[in-house]
Design a protein around this motif. Sequence first.
Motif, mmCIF file in Angstrom:
data_model
loop_
_atom_site.group_PDB
_atom_site.id
_atom_site.type_symbol
_atom_site.label_atom_id
_atom_site.label_comp_id
_atom_site.label_asym_id
_atom_site.label_seq_id
_atom_site.Cartn_x
_atom_site.Cartn_y
_atom_site.Cartn_z
ATOM 1 N N VAL A 118 10.750 28.591 -8.299
ATOM 2 C CA VAL A 118 11.772 27.581 -8.557
ATOM 3 C C VAL A 118 11.365 26.849 -9.824
ATOM 4 N N VAL A 119 12.294 26.529 -10.704
ATOM 5 C CA VAL A 119 11.964 25.832 -11.951
ATOM 6 C C VAL A 119 12.163 24.335 -11.785
ATOM 7 N N THR A 120 11.373 23.567 -12.541
ATOM 8 C CA THR A 120 11.516 22.113 -12.520
ATOM 9 C C THR A 120 12.682 21.645 -13.388
ATOM 10 N N GLY A 121 13.086 22.482 -14.370
ATOM 11 C CA GLY A 121 14.132 22.094 -15.297
ATOM 12 C C GLY A 121 13.615 21.356 -16.512
ATOM 13 N N VAL A 122 12.310 21.091 -16.551
ATOM 14 C CA VAL A 122 11.678 20.404 -17.683
ATOM 15 C C VAL A 122 10.459 21.225 -18.089
ATOM 16 N N SER A 123 10.296 21.474 -19.369
ATOM 17 C CA SER A 123 9.172 22.272 -19.845
ATOM 18 C C SER A 123 7.865 21.498 -19.682
ATOM 19 N N GLY A 124 6.969 22.027 -18.879
ATOM 20 C CA GLY A 124 5.639 21.456 -18.727
ATOM 21 C C GLY A 124 5.533 20.233 -17.865
ATOM 22 N N ALA A 125 6.581 19.876 -17.138
ATOM 23 C CA ALA A 125 6.520 18.650 -16.348
ATOM 24 C C ALA A 125 7.548 18.689 -15.226
ATOM 25 N N PRO B 42 -3.557 26.893 -12.070
ATOM 26 C CA PRO B 42 -3.409 26.394 -13.451
ATOM 27 C C PRO B 42 -3.001 24.930 -13.488
ATOM 28 N N ASP B 43 -3.315 24.269 -14.606
ATOM 29 C CA ASP B 43 -2.850 22.905 -14.839
ATOM 30 C C ASP B 43 -1.370 22.917 -15.202
ATOM 31 N N ALA B 44 -0.738 21.755 -15.099
ATOM 32 C CA ALA B 44 0.653 21.618 -15.505
ATOM 33 C C ALA B 44 0.777 21.856 -17.003
ATOM 34 N N ALA B 45 1.612 22.811 -17.385
ATOM 35 C CA ALA B 45 1.846 23.146 -18.792
ATOM 36 C C ALA B 45 3.175 23.881 -18.873
ATOM 37 N N ALA B 46 3.657 24.070 -20.095
ATOM 38 C CA ALA B 46 4.941 24.734 -20.289
ATOM 39 C C ALA B 46 4.901 26.138 -19.679
ATOM 40 N N ASN B 47 5.856 26.401 -18.794
ATOM 41 C CA ASN B 47 6.038 27.698 -18.129
ATOM 42 C C ASN B 47 4.882 28.085 -17.221
ATOM 43 N N ALA B 48 4.008 27.146 -16.880
ATOM 44 C CA ALA B 48 2.938 27.410 -15.924
ATOM 45 C C ALA B 48 3.472 27.282 -14.502
ATOM 46 N N THR B 49 2.744 27.857 -13.558
ATOM 47 C CA THR B 49 3.102 27.742 -12.137
ATOM 48 C C THR B 49 1.930 27.079 -11.400
ATOM 49 N N LEU C 232 6.543 29.852 -5.722
ATOM 50 C CA LEU C 232 5.880 29.071 -6.761
ATOM 51 C C LEU C 232 6.838 28.044 -7.338
ATOM 52 N N LEU C 233 6.279 26.996 -7.917
ATOM 53 C CA LEU C 233 7.058 26.000 -8.672
ATOM 54 C C LEU C 233 6.654 26.140 -10.132
ATOM 55 N N LYS C 234 7.620 26.513 -10.968
ATOM 56 C CA LYS C 234 7.352 26.740 -12.385
ATOM 57 C C LYS C 234 7.779 25.543 -13.195
ATOM 58 N N TYR C 235 6.861 25.048 -14.030
ATOM 59 C CA TYR C 235 7.140 23.912 -14.887
ATOM 60 C C TYR C 235 7.839 24.396 -16.156
ATOM 61 N N GLY C 236 9.107 24.726 -16.015
ATOM 62 C CA GLY C 236 9.881 25.251 -17.119
ATOM 63 C C GLY C 236 11.358 25.166 -16.844
#
Length: 419
Positions: free
Chosen positions: A274-281, A354-361, A413-417
């Motif tokens: 699932v995406v957060t809708g915000v890159s890296g956050a 992984p840490d929170a970053a653009a397109n990381a999970t 997974l939750l993807k920060y992207g």
Amino acid sequence: MNATHLPRAPEVKAASGELLDLKDAFGEFMTTFEAFKDSNDERLAQLEGRLGADVMTSEKVDRISRALDEHKRALDGLSLKRVRPALSREGGRAAPSEHKEAFDLYMRAGDDRQLRAPDSKAMSYGSGQDGGYLVPDETEAEIGRRLSALSPIRSIAAVRQVSAAVLKKPFTVSGPAVGWVAETAARPQTATPTLAELQFPTMELYAMPAATASLLEDSVVDLDQWIASEVEAAFAEQEGAAFVNGNGVNRPKGFLDYNKVAEASWAWGDIGYVVTGVSGALPASSPSDVLIDTVYTLKAGYRQNANWVMNRKTQAAIRKLKDGDGNYLWQPPAAPGQRAMLMGFPLVEAEDMPDAAANATPIAFGDFSRGYLVVDRAGVRVLRDPYSAKPYVLFYTTKRVGGGVQDFSAIKLLKYGTA
């Protein structure tokens, strides 16, 4: 609360040299959490105002959050020490087995003559010509128990012990055809199910603790327990990294190494996200909504035994979130030795996420007991080496471990992207 008066993390030992009482450590942990909530509430109130959050308030929240992490690690360490057996042989213990006595003599003096006798009887205990001898069953069980406590993914995954190098597990790709029929209607033959096979090879994991001559000569020290305590951290650290990010080459395949796709495009063999809708956050508005979406991406049958998995930095950010009613989503453990809870589900801290970053999970959620399989090949082998690091004696200790995803529906997974 001033920064200079932050509760200190409990020491592993009190001034008297005795272990700090778990109740006192847990009380300090809860006191720190209350201080964290008060400071974070102040920060959120400032954010809602016109001037925004004060820098000193934000720094204070971060400091208390780090102190909370230190308290939790110390608390976990105290809980683990309570279940570790003493290295002394004193106390009521069952008589050692023939192999255990022979193994102890091999460890202390390098005399493997008695080990060869059980070997010739059972053809299973020793294999000196292959490079070492198998530890007694009691020691192998103790190493496995400690790894379950230390290795975060192993503690929630399914664990299978095998005697072969590869575990082959069949699964059904498509089930048999079924249908409704009348009482006297004809029953045509149905299609047969289609089967496929998952393979989980075991790979060699090793540690090499060193002992002094005085330790080996001390008959009070239980060398079986010493070996277990020495290799536990090394094995757990390497396992933890492989179960999360391993590429399957000479190590287990981690669940983050599989092909990851958006949940709308999910198919067997992929890990959905699932995406957060915000890159890296997380989104600035209603960030808890994406966590709710992640929870309900998982089918009901998997949610009952689901866990959150993330590292310490991600947990520190999640800890500051509230729901629409002003309640914190993260809740501390209810008792020593238990896990923190996030939205009613246990939270497992795995530093290899992984840490929170653009397109990381950085966040995983799922029923890992159904989703991820750890394969242990029976037997832990020890080779005594008194020559390579004189005056120390090295003990080259190996075990074979494999792992991989066995149910791709069980982990999300939750993807920060944004896609």
